[in-house]
Design an enzyme around this catalytic site. Structure first.
Site, PDB file in Angstrom:
ATOM      1  N   ASP A  95      44.562  77.349   2.871  1.00 24.76           N
ATOM      2  CA  ASP A  95      45.960  77.096   3.277  1.00 24.76           C
ATOM      3  C   ASP A  95      46.825  78.282   3.714  1.00 24.76           C
ATOM      4  OD1 ASP A  95      48.089  75.306   3.855  1.00 24.76           O
ATOM      5  OD2 ASP A  95      48.439  74.876   1.531  1.00 24.76           O
ATOM      6  N   LYS A 184      59.735  71.642  -4.372  1.00 19.19           N
ATOM      7  CA  LYS A 184      59.820  71.563  -2.920  1.00 19.19           C
ATOM      8  C   LYS A 184      59.068  72.838  -2.500  1.00 19.19           C
ATOM      9  CE  LYS A 184      60.829  72.631   0.698  1.00 19.19           C
ATOM     10  NZ  LYS A 184      59.985  73.340   1.605  1.00 19.19           N
ATOM     11  N   GLU A 259      65.248  84.608  -6.030  1.00 20.42           N
ATOM     12  CA  GLU A 259      64.076  85.782  -6.105  1.00 20.42           C
ATOM     13  C   GLU A 259      64.060  85.879  -4.690  1.00 20.42           C
ATOM     14  OE1 GLU A 259      62.869  87.060  -8.755  1.00 20.42           O
ATOM     15  OE2 GLU A 259      63.699  85.970 -10.265  1.00 20.42           O
ATOM     16  N   CYS A 293      56.564  89.946  -1.873  1.00 17.65           N
ATOM     17  CA  CYS A 293      57.878  90.244  -1.841  1.00 17.65           C
ATOM     18  C   CYS A 293      58.386  91.888  -2.447  1.00 17.65           C
ATOM     19  CB  CYS A 293      58.662  89.275  -2.610  1.00 17.65           C
ATOM     20  SG  CYS A 293      57.927  89.350  -4.518  1.00 17.65           S
ATOM     21  N   GLU A 394      62.249  94.228   5.709  1.00 14.50           N
ATOM     22  CA  GLU A 394      60.998  93.653   5.235  1.00 14.50           C
ATOM     23  C   GLU A 394      60.139  93.047   6.215  1.00 14.50           C
ATOM     24  OE1 GLU A 394      61.316  89.733   2.978  1.00 14.50           O
ATOM     25  OE2 GLU A 394      60.163  90.825   1.522  1.00 14.50           O
TER      26      GLU A 394
HETATM   27  P1  NAD Z   1      61.581  81.206   3.313  1.00 15.06           P
HETATM   28  O1  NAD Z   1      62.911  81.472   2.755  1.00 15.06           O
HETATM   29  O2  NAD Z   1      61.512  80.886   4.525  1.00 15.06           O
HETATM   30  O3  NAD Z   1      61.135  79.930   2.717  1.00 15.06           O
HETATM   31  C1  NAD Z   1      61.145  79.642   1.091  1.00 15.06           C
HETATM   32  C2  NAD Z   1      61.250  77.966   0.786  1.00 15.06           C
HETATM   33  O4  NAD Z   1      62.574  77.779   1.339  1.00 15.06           O
HETATM   34  C3  NAD Z   1      60.556  77.100   1.354  1.00 15.06           C
HETATM   35  O5  NAD Z   1      59.936  76.262   0.575  1.00 15.06           O
HETATM   36  C4  NAD Z   1      61.342  76.579   2.695  1.00 15.06           C
HETATM   37  O6  NAD Z   1      61.032  75.430   2.798  1.00 15.06           O
HETATM   38  C5  NAD Z   1      62.751  76.704   2.022  1.00 15.06           C
HETATM   39  N1  NAD Z   1      63.710  76.462   2.764  1.00 15.06           N
HETATM   40  C6  NAD Z   1      63.976  77.105   4.000  1.00 15.06           C
HETATM   41  N2  NAD Z   1      65.254  76.880   4.563  1.00 15.06           N
HETATM   42  C7  NAD Z   1      65.660  76.065   3.535  1.00 15.06           C
HETATM   43  C8  NAD Z   1      67.166  75.386   3.422  1.00 15.06           C
HETATM   44  N3  NAD Z   1      68.275  75.584   4.405  1.00 15.06           N
HETATM   45  N4  NAD Z   1      67.267  74.803   2.228  1.00 15.06           N
HETATM   46  C9  NAD Z   1      66.584  74.831   1.391  1.00 15.06           C
HETATM   47  N5  NAD Z   1      65.276  75.156   1.351  1.00 15.06           N
HETATM   48  C10 NAD Z   1      65.019  75.976   2.554  1.00 15.06           C
HETATM   49  O7  NAD Z   1      60.567  82.120   2.575  1.00 15.06           O
HETATM   50  P2  NAD Z   1      58.984  82.312   3.043  1.00 15.06           P
HETATM   51  O8  NAD Z   1      58.786  82.669   4.261  1.00 15.06           O
HETATM   52  O9  NAD Z   1      58.436  81.078   2.362  1.00 15.06           O
HETATM   53  O10 NAD Z   1      58.419  83.330   1.842  1.00 15.06           O
HETATM   54  C11 NAD Z   1      58.683  84.613   2.256  1.00 15.06           C
HETATM   55  C12 NAD Z   1      59.801  85.243   1.455  1.00 15.06           C
HETATM   56  O11 NAD Z   1      59.831  85.096   0.141  1.00 15.06           O
HETATM   57  C13 NAD Z   1      59.673  86.906   1.594  1.00 15.06           C
HETATM   58  O12 NAD Z   1      61.203  87.494   1.867  1.00 15.06           O
HETATM   59  C14 NAD Z   1      59.336  87.250   0.365  1.00 15.06           C
HETATM   60  O13 NAD Z   1      59.987  88.472  -0.089  1.00 15.06           O
HETATM   61  C15 NAD Z   1      60.114  86.354  -0.754  1.00 15.06           C
HETATM   62  N6  NAD Z   1      59.477  86.257  -1.861  1.00 15.06           N
HETATM   63  C16 NAD Z   1      60.362  86.596  -3.080  1.00 15.06           C
HETATM   64  C17 NAD Z   1      59.562  86.482  -4.571  1.00 15.06           C
HETATM   65  C18 NAD Z   1      60.195  87.441  -5.611  1.00 15.06           C
HETATM   66  O14 NAD Z   1      59.750  87.058  -6.537  1.00 15.06           O
HETATM   67  N7  NAD Z   1      61.303  88.250  -5.113  1.00 15.06           N
HETATM   68  C19 NAD Z   1      58.258  86.305  -4.412  1.00 15.06           C
HETATM   69  C20 NAD Z   1      57.420  85.869  -3.246  1.00 15.06           C
HETATM   70  C21 NAD Z   1      58.456  85.773  -1.988  1.00 15.06           C
END
Ligand code: NAD
Length: 504
Positions: A95, A184, A259, A293, A394
């Site tokens: 995936d 979600k 986070e 992250c 980032e």
């Molecule tokens: P993203 O913000 O694009 O998506 C994360 C989640 O948010 C997904 O489930 C997505 O569907 C949802 N989402 C998107 N738009 C939304 C909205 N308007 N309302 C509600 N939910 C919404 O992030 P990504 O690309 O999936 O992950 C990468 C990011 O996550 C990087 O910036 C990374 O640094 C961060 N991250 C942080 C940690 C931590 O512990 N600090 C851990 C892992 C990843």
């Protein structure tokens, strides 16, 4: 679920412990070759509404179970994950493209996390459904207690880089605290979260205690944030989405914990073992195909060892086994999605055009099997300016930036000069210096002599644009509970504030 077949994924949401059927779906794409290998449901506002309604009922049942009963169920979840370890690892890799050994590691961590919160739950709640502490008051006519109770229904929104593990970091402590959750997961990688749903049902979680709604962030995710029946949102993802979620939650002053991303530094002094330093620098930035992250993607190396460090880093980075993440021994697979590939390659191409020195990488790997998927070589840029995009933003791919430094004061200032503040790491043989750096780093996570290890027992999270609130750790259940004060008038006597009640 069959890992090899072409029909991975569930076409519905998990509501009331059963999978619904939805008309709309989203494709599951294997990042190794871009092939569509299945489909997941594209959850709607109505699906979220049904899930929240189910979770409200689930909360009533689950929150009244005592700590011992809840712990038993959480241990059964851990056992269910353990039984499916291999399937889960292969699904995760198919995936999101992370090397199979890393996916197996994630599954082990997820199992450990459920076991840890089963233990915490038993210890904190025992034979009760809540935790309570008697508080000494300065008035002997009153007795005071603080009761910690579960918050209610929690919306959990998680990313694709550790699909099962990031969900587990929230699901396990939230359930342990007695909350019901609506999960979600990211639309880019939801398969293992669907299996987690199956495992929880099998483990005996009551209907509604865990609902899973897959789908897009701007539909299902946004609907969860806006729903009046959700008591809190716990989010892991990007800074931009974190901002949007916080804004949405402000409408009802719904609490959030975030986070978010990072641009962490690894500081390497000239008194260290170079081989160890180079390996941690690589692991700190190329692990999880660079999509971490907390990646220490800014490497600061002392000028005395700069040339030797760069030479060894180049040689070792070019020797990383890159390719099909399901193949044995793979250490760098493809980026997780077409969108992520486009984002990372366009950033890398932009940086290349600025004439910042490219030490290695920056292209599609030449290794066999990397022709079609979302692959990019481990990439190292040297000496990007302190105000450049390369140094400050980032990138979220296997892209490292290296600069050198002369003094401790200088390197502390550069390390802390970031809008993000998730993690920082130091490698030095000087024990006193390690402590000075640990104190000086203005971040939520400090690594000494290493980079990246994460333990369930320790709190995880950052500051500033890296977010707030902490996942995991001894206090990991706290963010899913609220404190209720209970005051009792224990004196049998009339209170006698109003004259007509005075007895004498
Ligand atoms: P993203 O913000 O694009 O998506 C994360 C989640 O948010 C997904 O489930 C997505 O569907 C949802 N989402 C998107 N738009 C939304 C909205 N308007 N309302 C509600 N939910 C919404 O992030 P990504 O690309 O999936 O992950 C990468 C990011 O996550 C990087 O910036 C990374 O640094 C961060 N991250 C942080 C940690 C931590 O512990 N600090 C851990 C892992 C990843």
């Amino acid at each position: 679920m069959d890992v090899r077949g072409g029909a991975l994924g569930r076409a519905g949401a998990l509501i009331d412990n059963a999978w619904t059927t939805t008309r709309r779906s989203l494709p599951v794409v294997n990042p190794h070759d871009g092939a569509v290998v299945g489909a997941i449901a594209r959850g709607s506002v109505a699906d979220v509404d049904d899930a929240v309604r189910s979770a409200r009922k689930g909360f009533v049942t689950w929150s009244t179970r005592n700590g011992r009963e809840r712990a038993k169920t959480l241990r059964a979840v851990a056992d269910g994950l353990r039984r499916r370890r291999e399937t889960l690892a292969r699904l995760e890799t198919t995936d999101c493209g992370k090397p199979l050994d890393e996916s197996a590691w994630d599954v082990d961590d997820a199992i450990g996390c459920f076991e840890y919160y089963a233990d915490r739950c038993e210890r904190v709640f025992g034979e009760r459904a809540y935790a309570e502490e008697v508080v000494e008051l300065p008035d002997e006519d009153f007795a005071g207690r603080v009761r910690r109770e579960p918050l209610g229904v929690i919306g959990l929104i998680t990313p694709w880089n550790y699909p099962l593990l990031m969900a587990t970091w929230k699901v396990a402590p939230a359930l342990a605290s007695g909350c019901a959750v609506v999960l979600k997961p990211s639309e880019e990688a939801s398969l293992t979260c669907q299996v987690l749903g199956d495992v929880c049902v099998e483990a005996g979680l009551p209907p509604g205690a865990l609902c899973v709604v897959t789908g897009r962030g701007d539909e299902a995710g946004a609907a969860l944030c806006a729903h009046r029946g959700v008591d809190k949102i716990s989010f892991t993802g990007s800074f931009r989405t974190g901002q949007t979620i916080m804004r949405a939650c402000a409408q009802d002053v719904k609490p959030v914990s975030l986070e978010l991303g990072g641009k962490s530094a690894l500081v390497i002094f000239d008194d260290c073992d170079l081989e160890k330093a180079v390996e941690w620098a690589m692991f700190g930035c190329f692990w999880t195909n660079g999509q971490i992250c907390s990646a220490t993607s800014r490497v600061l190396v002392h000028e005395n060892i700069r040339e030797r460090f760069l030479a060894r880093l180049k040689e070792a980075s070019e020797a990383i086994p890159v390719g099909d993440p399901l193949a044995e021994g793979c250490r760098l697979g493809p980026l997780a999605s077409a969108a992520q590939y486009k984002k990372v390659t366009s950033m890398v191409n932009r940086i290349k055009r600025t004439k910042i020195h490219l030490l290695t990488g920056g292209n599609r790997p030449r290794a066999r099997g990397c022709e079609k998927g979302f692959y990019i070589e481990p990439t190292v840029f040297v000496d990007p300016p302190l105000d450049s995009e390369a140094w400050r933003e980032e990138i979220f791919g296997p892209v490292m930036c290296v600069r050198s430094f002369r003094t401790e004061e200088e390197v502390i200032a550069i390390t802390n000069d970031s809008e993000y503040a998730l993690a920082a790491a130091v490698i030095t043989d000087d024990v006193a210096r390690r402590e000075r750096m640990a104190s000086a780093f203005d971040v939520g996570i400090v690594w000494i002599q290493c980079s990246q290890p994460a333990f369930t027992q320790l709190p995880w999270g950052g500051r500033r644009r890296s977010g707030f609130g902490r996942d995991l750790g001894v206090n990991g259940m706290d963010k899913y509970m609220h404190q209720k004060q209970i005051v009792e008038y224990t004196s049998g006597a009339q209170f006698e504030w109003y004259p007509m009640f005075k007895k004498s």
